[in-house]
Design a protein around this motif. Structure first.
Motif, PDB file in Angstrom:
ATOM      1  N   LEU A  12       0.886  -1.207   0.011  1.00 49.42           N
ATOM      2  CA  LEU A  12      -0.052  -0.019   0.059  1.00 49.42           C
ATOM      3  C   LEU A  12       0.892   1.106   0.126  1.00 49.42           C
ATOM      4  N   TRP A  15       2.577   1.691  -3.579  1.00 52.36           N
ATOM      5  CA  TRP A  15       1.740   1.960  -4.461  1.00 52.36           C
ATOM      6  C   TRP A  15       1.322   3.272  -4.431  1.00 52.36           C
ATOM      7  N   THR A  16       1.062   3.776  -3.005  1.00 54.31           N
ATOM      8  CA  THR A  16       0.365   5.176  -2.908  1.00 54.31           C
ATOM      9  C   THR A  16       1.537   5.947  -3.368  1.00 54.31           C
ATOM     10  N   ARG A  17       2.771   5.885  -2.742  1.00 55.79           N
ATOM     11  CA  ARG A  17       3.886   6.743  -2.908  1.00 55.79           C
ATOM     12  C   ARG A  17       3.933   7.027  -4.288  1.00 55.79           C
ATOM     13  N   TYR A  19       1.722   6.771  -6.802  1.00 63.34           N
ATOM     14  CA  TYR A  19       0.616   7.529  -7.270  1.00 63.34           C
ATOM     15  C   TYR A  19       0.545   8.906  -7.008  1.00 63.34           C
ATOM     16  N   LEU A  20       1.075   9.285  -5.813  1.00 59.53           N
ATOM     17  CA  LEU A  20       1.061  10.657  -5.479  1.00 59.53           C
ATOM     18  C   LEU A  20       1.997  11.429  -6.057  1.00 59.53           C
ATOM     19  N   ALA A  34       2.066   9.299   2.148  1.00 57.01           N
ATOM     20  CA  ALA A  34       1.465   7.875   2.077  1.00 57.01           C
ATOM     21  C   ALA A  34       1.472   7.336   3.384  1.00 57.01           C
ATOM     22  N   LEU A  38      -2.005   6.383   5.660  1.00 54.89           N
ATOM     23  CA  LEU A  38      -2.240   5.074   6.024  1.00 54.89           C
ATOM     24  C   LEU A  38      -2.179   4.852   7.512  1.00 54.89           C
ATOM     25  N   ARG A  62      -8.771  -0.349   4.354  1.00 54.30           N
ATOM     26  CA  ARG A  62      -8.358   0.101   3.105  1.00 54.30           C
ATOM     27  C   ARG A  62      -9.295   0.999   2.452  1.00 54.30           C
ATOM     28  N   ARG A  66      -8.167   4.754   0.945  1.00 51.16           N
ATOM     29  CA  ARG A  66      -8.545   4.873  -0.516  1.00 51.16           C
ATOM     30  C   ARG A  66      -9.132   6.600  -0.394  1.00 51.16           C
ATOM     31  N   VAL A  69      -6.704   9.244   0.282  1.00 51.95           N
ATOM     32  CA  VAL A  69      -5.687   9.448  -0.942  1.00 51.95           C
ATOM     33  C   VAL A  69      -6.493  10.284  -1.916  1.00 51.95           C
ATOM     34  N   GLN A  70      -7.666   9.851  -2.174  1.00 53.89           N
ATOM     35  CA  GLN A  70      -8.590  10.460  -3.101  1.00 53.89           C
ATOM     36  C   GLN A  70      -8.725  12.018  -2.770  1.00 53.89           C
TER      37      GLN A  70
END
Length: 293
Positions: A12, A15-17, A19-20, A34, A38, A62, A66, A69-70
């Motif tokens: 997580l 992936w988020t790192r 994505y951002l 991230a 989390l 999760r 999400r 993050v959005q």
């Protein structure tokens, strides 16, 4: 990485790192954000994530992550998503009603603390005034460290003062910080202080639209907009503060990183003597320490 691999904490975060970062957030900031988001979704300290890398959060956790993050990629500041921000090694509640505390303002606290300790040698309880307190971070950080200081904090926003009072209660200084509602010095008419400090709005009005969306769209404009030249509120402080300051007292004002020369000129025009300047790590003047000429 295949879709059927479990969504561990490590996966997580990785992936988020990415994505951002792909959404324009600087790489190191993306890594930190991230982890902060989390940890918030899992209701744990950020450092705890690194001992739980192989743990798989449940679907509820999760889903919460999400959503955070959005909201972040839509521009909301991380501090608003968490509802808190660290400042001067203390945790402060924040909301859209207050300016998010920033490291630049820690220089203001450091200098105020130094001056107040020197004053304490001459007075049993130096009187400090924080004008435009917002979240209360300046006044409260000083109250935590200066046990004998008498601190007053003013703001023109009821909502901001509500946040500040909760922060004072959290840090157990609510009995030593007096919060007052009003415009600049109006609530303390007739009083005098050994030290006055302020982080006023100092951004030019025409620059506001160019700020990062997380600042421009989510932080209170009242705390950002310094008028056409950035000095609308600073000039009022310079014009009025002397009437509320003891003869040997000091006025500390945070300024923008590129305002040093203009700020010096404005201060001298209002009859102030520049006693000292405080520079940040980038060697920009960020705090003026002024005394009555």
């Amino acid at each position: 990485m295949s879709a059927d691999q479990p969504w561990t904490i490590r996966r997580l975060l990785d992936w988020t790192r990415h994505y951002l970062a792909g959404k324009g957030i600087e790489s190191e900031s993306a890594r930190l954000e991230a982890a902060l988001l989390l940890a918030h979704a899992l209701n744990c300290d950020r450092i705890a994530l690194y001992t739980r890398y192989d743990e798989v959060p449940d679907e509820t956790q999760r889903a919460c992550f999400r959503e955070l993050v959005q909201r972040r990629v839509k521009g909301q500041p991380v501090a608003h998503l968490l509802g808190k921000k660290e400042f001067y090694s203390l945790e402060f509640e924040v909301s859209p009603a207050v300016l998010i505390p920033r490291p630049d303002s820690e220089w203001l606290v450091t200098e105020a603390e130094s001056l107040a300790k020197a004053l304490a040698e001459l007075s049993s309880g130096p009187r400090l005034l924080d004008v435009g307190t917002g979240s209360g971070c300046l006044a409260i950080a000083l109250a935590v460290r200066l046990k004998t200081a008498q601190i007053t904090a003013i703001d023109c926003s009821d909502e901001a003062l509500a946040v500040a009072r909760r922060n004072a209660l959290k840090h157990q200084v609510s009995q030593r910080v007096r919060f007052l509602l009003g415009d600049l010095f109006a609530p303390v008419a007739g009083e005098r202080f050994e030290l006055i400090l302020s982080n006023p709005p100092y951004i030019r009005s025409d620059v506001i639209a160019t700020l990062a969306p997380e600042v421009r769209d989510f932080e209170p404009r009242l705390a950002l907009d310094g008028g056409p030249d950035g000095f609308a509120v600073i000039d009022r402080l310079l014009a009025e503060a002397a009437d509320y300051l003891e003869p040997q007292g000091s006025l500390l004002i945070e300024i923008g990183y590129d305002q040093a020369e203009q700020a010096r000129e404005h201060a001298e025009a209002h009859g102030w003597k520049l006693h000292k300047v405080i520079r940040d790590k980038g060697n920009h003047v960020r705090v003026l320490c002024l005394q009555r000429a």
